[in-house]
Design an enzyme around this catalytic site. Structure first.
Site, PDB file in Angstrom:
ATOM      1  N   ALA A 202       5.271  20.849  46.419  1.00  0.00           N
ATOM      2  CA  ALA A 202       3.900  21.338  46.570  1.00  0.00           C
ATOM      3  C   ALA A 202       2.958  20.151  46.458  1.00  0.00           C
ATOM      4  CB  ALA A 202       3.581  22.371  45.499  1.00  0.00           C
TER       5      ALA A 202
ATOM      6  N   PHE B  12       2.008  25.546  39.045  1.00  0.00           N
ATOM      7  CA  PHE B  12       1.068  26.495  39.646  1.00  0.00           C
ATOM      8  C   PHE B  12       1.056  26.320  41.154  1.00  0.00           C
ATOM      9  CE2 PHE B  12      -3.175  27.179  41.462  1.00  0.00           C
ATOM     10  CZ  PHE B  12      -3.310  28.531  41.221  1.00  0.00           C
TER      11      PHE B  12
ATOM     12  N   CYS C 290       4.535  21.072  34.592  1.00  0.00           N
ATOM     13  CA  CYS C 290       5.888  20.531  34.535  1.00  0.00           C
ATOM     14  C   CYS C 290       6.282  20.141  33.109  1.00  0.00           C
ATOM     15  CB  CYS C 290       6.050  19.334  35.481  1.00  0.00           C
ATOM     16  SG  CYS C 290       5.674  19.745  37.197  1.00  0.00           S
TER      17      CYS C 290
END
Length: 226
Positions: free
Chosen positions: A158, A82, A174
């Protein structure tokens, strides 16, 4: 010392960032530009890597659309993740032939950048054996998923800064079940800004990859390849 152009574009739609990467990777492979690092935030979006991972999306896609959350299948490694406001995303476009033609080494270097950033806040960040990313006391702080074309990199990392972690409950991040996600703000018990973390990422990225950082503007850079 090699130079690296850094392009900071604020909150950027995922599709736009993907198009930029495609153009910049092509330019880097053609020798029209040097190494680059894009730093930005995304509106809420779930992305699926080469492993697919649709089974790791825990809510119907129609529900996501109603909430204004996009989904993309992309060519990076890994499963589903995300991105959203308050999370700093980095997309390095670098030619590994000028560094080291080893993807595992490259991923470890990205992890090292983020470990050092977390360390600046006094957090004991580390790798977690068998898994990609950066972890703090068993919680995942940062994710990494990359792709390489002709040894030129795209996609990247990220790090959760001050983003809404509730979105991660809609997926197995993941592909990992029951994983706890963390943010810098949550771990520190105070608000940390993306701009503050961006400065630290630039510094540590330059340190790890031995770059001299040069700020640049996306529009001006793309005009060179028009």
């Amino acid at each position: 010392m090699k130079t690296c152009l850094v392009l900071e574009t604020g909150v950027t739609p995922y599709q736009q960032a993907l198009e930029w990467q495609e153009r910049l990777v092509a330019a880097r492979r053609a020798g029209l530009t040097g190494d680059l690092l894009i730093l930005l935030e995304h509106p809420p979006v779930f992305t699926f890597g080469r492993k697919g991972g649709r089974e790791n999306l825990l809510v119907p896609e129609q529900e996501l659309r109603l909430k204004g959350v996009e989904t993309f299948s992309v060519n990076r490694g890994g499963d589903v993740t995300f991105h959203g406001p308050g999370q700093l995303v980095g997309y390095p476009v670098i030619d590994l032939k000028e560094h080291r033609t080893d993807i595992h080494w490259y991923i470890k270097m990205l992890e090292e950048v983020l470990i050092r950033v977390a360390g600046e806040y006094g957090l004991p960040a580390a790798r977690y054996c068998g898994y990609t990313g950066v972890w703090v006391e068993g919680m995942k702080l940062a994710s990494i998923g990359v792709a390489v074309r002709g040894w030129v990199t795209m996609h990247g990392f990220a790090i959760n800064v001050a983003n809404d972690l509730q979105y991660f409950k809609m997926i197995n991040p993941c592909g990992l079940k029951n994983v706890a996600m963390a943010s810098l703000s949550g771990l520190l018990g105070r608000k940390v800004s993306v701009s503050e973390v961006s400065e630290k990422v630039k510094s540590r990225f330059a340190e790890v990859f031995q770059f001299r950082i040069i700020p640049a503007e996306m529009d001006q850079l793309l005009k060179r390849f028009a």
